[in-house]
Design an enzyme around this catalytic site. Structure first.
Site, short mmCIF file in Angstrom:
data_model
loop_
_atom_site.label_atom_id
_atom_site.label_comp_id
_atom_site.label_asym_id
_atom_site.label_seq_id
_atom_site.Cartn_x
_atom_site.Cartn_y
_atom_site.Cartn_z
N CYS A 113 -7.78 -7.52 41.78
CA CYS A 113 -8.94 -8.20 42.37
C CYS A 113 -10.26 -7.71 41.79
CB CYS A 113 -8.94 -8.04 43.88
SG CYS A 113 -7.44 -8.64 44.65
N HIS A 249 -15.98 -9.04 47.24
CA HIS A 249 -14.67 -9.63 46.98
C HIS A 249 -14.20 -10.28 48.27
CE1 HIS A 249 -10.56 -10.29 46.15
NE2 HIS A 249 -10.09 -9.22 46.75
N ASN A 279 -8.05 -15.37 49.44
CA ASN A 279 -8.27 -14.30 48.46
C ASN A 279 -7.84 -14.79 47.08
OD1 ASN A 279 -8.19 -12.03 46.86
ND2 ASN A 279 -7.22 -10.73 48.41
#
Ligand code: ACO
Length: 322
Positions: A113, A249, A279
């Protein structure tokens, strides 16, 4: 030129949308559980024949137009992704060729990520060293292709997408600082242990799934991100009051809220998009940045802290003026 600066942004989400109600039909879950635990309402999912490079190209076209440049101006392509089209060639070379960018350095970075933050930081260094003048930086992920749609612990969390920025030299900041970190001791808390040199036959099959200890990931993410964000501001001599925007994020609304609290940032100063696409791993920060700029919240000259945390664990921040 002392600094690098973002000259344009773009994003792309696949057409196919899966809502929480759609997931209720596949696994033992509920819209209420997903929304309250994660903040996610829907996610976009790539089609069978859609690869990460296809999404990158769409996001890049928008960023190129936004920056008012020509593809021939680009002299480097860097993509943060853990779900590349192929083991090789790397995604950036596919993007370079298909967009008609003249031959140049083109490579991908794998930091889960945190991939885009690593890619942006790397591009910044090339520009500051005078070795690149116009870098296409991408964060993109087809992470749904790694999901086990029978595993409610993970399948409700993720989605696909791509974000792009054009980074150019500038006399004014621009990117002020980048802080990157990683610690492999946490690998077992979040991993996809199948790849070119390990259990390749299982990758992408029903037996090869993302393994995650969610609540432990949550705790380490909040603590680590809180510390690195505080250090980033301290090193730059900036107080949290001076910060205009937090672009986190988009892992989970509760991680985002906990981070905002640790930074004493009201949620009105945080760009939140997790509800719209879940996500999206390396794509989440550049897409959130693009959303904030395009809807007029993030304005030129404002101070932005972007941060990410992901498998590895890896983590990073970029402090910049837009
Ligand atoms: N639907 C319904 N119930 C579920 C689901 C689901 N999709 N998933 C788990 N549950 C159940 C569990 O089985 C458990 O039931 P039990 O109490 O009967 O055993 C219960 O819900 C609570 O489970 P927990 O894991 O304790 O739930 P928690 O509140 O920790 O939330 C979550 C889980 C959302 C995964 C959370 O831990 C989290 O967000 N962690 C961070 C993970 C993350 O963001 N990973 C992404 C990659 S890393 C990154 O991007 C930062």
């Amino acid at each position: 030129m002392k600094y690098s600066r973002i000259a344009g942004t773009g994003r792309y989400l696949p057409e196919k949308v899966m809502t929480n109600a759609d997931l209720e039909k596949i696994v033992d879950t509920s819209d209420e559980w997903i929304r309250t635990r994660t903040g996610v309402e829907r996610r976009h999912v790539c089609t069978e024949d859609q690869a990460v490079s296809d999404m990158c190209i769409e996001a890049a076209k928008i960023a190129i137009e936004d920056a008012g440049i020509d593809v021939t101006d680009i002299d480097m392509v860097i993509t943060g992704t853990t779900t590349p089209d192929f083991i090789f060639p790397n995604v950036s070379t596919i993007v370079q060729h298909k967009l008609g960018i003249p031959a140049c350095a083109a490579f991908s970075l794998e930091a889960a990520c945190t991939g885009f933050i690593y890619a942006l930081s790397t591009a910044d260094k090339f520009i500051k060293a005078g070795e690149a003048k116009c870098v296409l930086v991408l964060g993109a992920e087809c992470i749904t292709k790694l999901l086990d749609w029978n595993d409610r612990n993970t399948c409700v969390l993720f989605g696909d997408g791509a974000g792009a920025v054009i980074l150019k030299p500038s006399d004014e900041p621009g990117i002020i600082s980048c802080h990157l970190g990683a610690d492999g001791q946490y690998k077992d808390l979040l991993h996809y242990p199948y790849g070119a040199s390990n259990n390749l036959a299982l990758a992408g099959t029903e037996s090869g799934k993302i393994l995650m200890t969610g609540n432990e990931v949550f705790k380490v993410a909040v603590k680590t991100l809180g510390n690195i964000a505080a250090k980033t501001l301290e090193d730059a001599g900036i107080t949290h009051e001076e910060l205009d925007w937090l672009v986190p994020h988009q892992a989970n609304i509760r991680i985002i809220q906990a981070m905002a609290k640790r930074l004493n940032m009201p949620m009105e100063k945080v760009i939140v998009t997790v509800q719209d696409h879940g996500n999206t791993s390396a794509a989440s920060v550049p897409m959130a940045l693009d959303v904030g700029i395009r809807d007029g919240r993030i304005k030129k000259g404002q101070l932005v802290l972007a941060e990410a945390f992901g498998g590895g664990f890896t983590w990073g921040t970029v402090l910049m003026r837009l």
